[in-house]
Design an enzyme around this catalytic site. Structure first.
Site, short mmCIF file in Angstrom:
data_model
loop_
_atom_site.label_atom_id
_atom_site.label_comp_id
_atom_site.label_asym_id
_atom_site.label_seq_id
_atom_site.Cartn_x
_atom_site.Cartn_y
_atom_site.Cartn_z
N SER A 204 -14.96 34.39 6.55
CA SER A 204 -15.96 33.81 5.66
C SER A 204 -16.57 32.53 6.21
O SER A 204 -17.74 32.24 5.95
CB SER A 204 -15.36 33.57 4.27
OG SER A 204 -14.15 32.84 4.37
N HIS A 261 -15.35 27.39 4.68
CA HIS A 261 -16.71 27.74 4.26
C HIS A 261 -17.67 26.60 4.59
O HIS A 261 -18.74 26.81 5.16
CB HIS A 261 -16.76 28.03 2.76
CG HIS A 261 -15.98 29.24 2.36
ND1 HIS A 261 -15.81 29.59 1.03
CD2 HIS A 261 -15.34 30.19 3.08
CE1 HIS A 261 -15.09 30.70 0.97
NE2 HIS A 261 -14.79 31.07 2.21
#
Length: 283
Positions: A204, A261
């Site tokens: 991610s 992230h």
């Protein structure tokens, strides 16, 4: 996106769109005041698009019967993989690692964590980044990106890797895509480790880097061929902010690598700004 042709307002373009997607030609059709405007994502596919468009205008069938379509579809799919080898390899490695975890379990996981993990006195003990580097285990700086701990985690990440990675590799080349993978993967992993977390994984952080890179390229150099729907950008940024709140934990999304992230997003903004600035300078 690049405008190609204005189609009649009343024309049924469903068969044309199916044919374009089947040939992996990224496009959009927007409603304008004087008709439907056809856009193409990659100008290098303009010749193929125009050939399909001419057949469609002559009324020739573009959708083949399913039985006759399968060999061509498989050929097109394999050809598309050859055009984006780094993106395809990222997905294959992630799938293989996920499958092998089911066989070897924790033994494989601790081999891929960002620092070595062991047991001493019945408790987990962790190495540090400097020891990892001096011992030659440099793969650990990137390998957590290929660790996924559930089907949903895996599918969600690889779906976006395929969506954004294909654009970057097709429009900027495999070398740029590989560089982005390494820089974003290492940057996201180190950012997560800096918070004191060792047991984490997932693609991610790289996904957010790819998102930011594609978004900046599409905004700053609209004719570059990059495209990302604004609502998708809003959704993914909103999701990142949501997982940072206490509310996310209360509904079962508390164990998220938020710093990865954010680290990936910052890497993508830097690379997107750098490459878009080079394009603007070379005009």
């Amino acid at each position: 996106m690049h405008p190609v042709m204005l189609l009649p307002d009343h024309a049924d373009t469903s068969e044309l769109r199916q044919a374009l997607w089947r040939h992996r030609i990224g496009h959009r059709i927007t409603d304008e005041a004087d008709g439907q405007l056809l856009w193409i994502a990659d100008p290098r596919q303009l010749g193929e698009l125009k050939a399909l468009l001419e057949r469609w205008q002559r009324g020739e069938p573009l959708v083949l019967h399913q039985a006759a379509q399968r060999p061509r579809t498989m050929t097109n799919f394999l050809a598309s993989l050859k055009q984006v080898p780094v993106t395809a390899l990222m997905i294959v490695i992630s799938l293989v690692v996920f499958a092998l975890i089911g066989v070897f379990g924790d033994q494989l996981i601790v081999t891929l964590t960002i620092v070595p993990i062991g047991i001493s006195g019945g408790e987990l003990v962790f190495g540090n980044l400097s020891q990892t580097l001096t011992s030659g285990q440099v793969w650990r700086f990137l390998s957590p990106a290929f660790l996924h701990f559930g089907w949903m985690h895996l599918i969600f990440n690889l779906m976006w890797v395929w969506y954004f990675g294909r654009q970057i590799e097709a429009l900027q080349g495999s070398r740029t895509m590989l560089l982005l993978l390494i820089v974003a993967g290492v940057g996201a992993n180190v950012a997560q480790y800096a918070t004191g977390t060792v047991l984490f994984g997932g693609m991610s952080g790289v996904v957010y880097a790819l998102l930011a890179h594609v978004w900046l390229m599409s905004r700053r150099v609209p004719q570059s061929g990059f495209f990302v729907p604004q609502m998708l950008v809003v959704f993914m940024l909103g999701w990142m902010v949501f997982t940072m709140t206490d509310m996310a934990g209360s509904v079962g999304f508390g164990n998220v690598a938020n710093e990865a992230h954010l680290g990936g997003l910052l890497v993508g903004l830097v690379t997107g700004w750098y490459y878009s600035s080079r394009r603007l300078k070379n005009r």
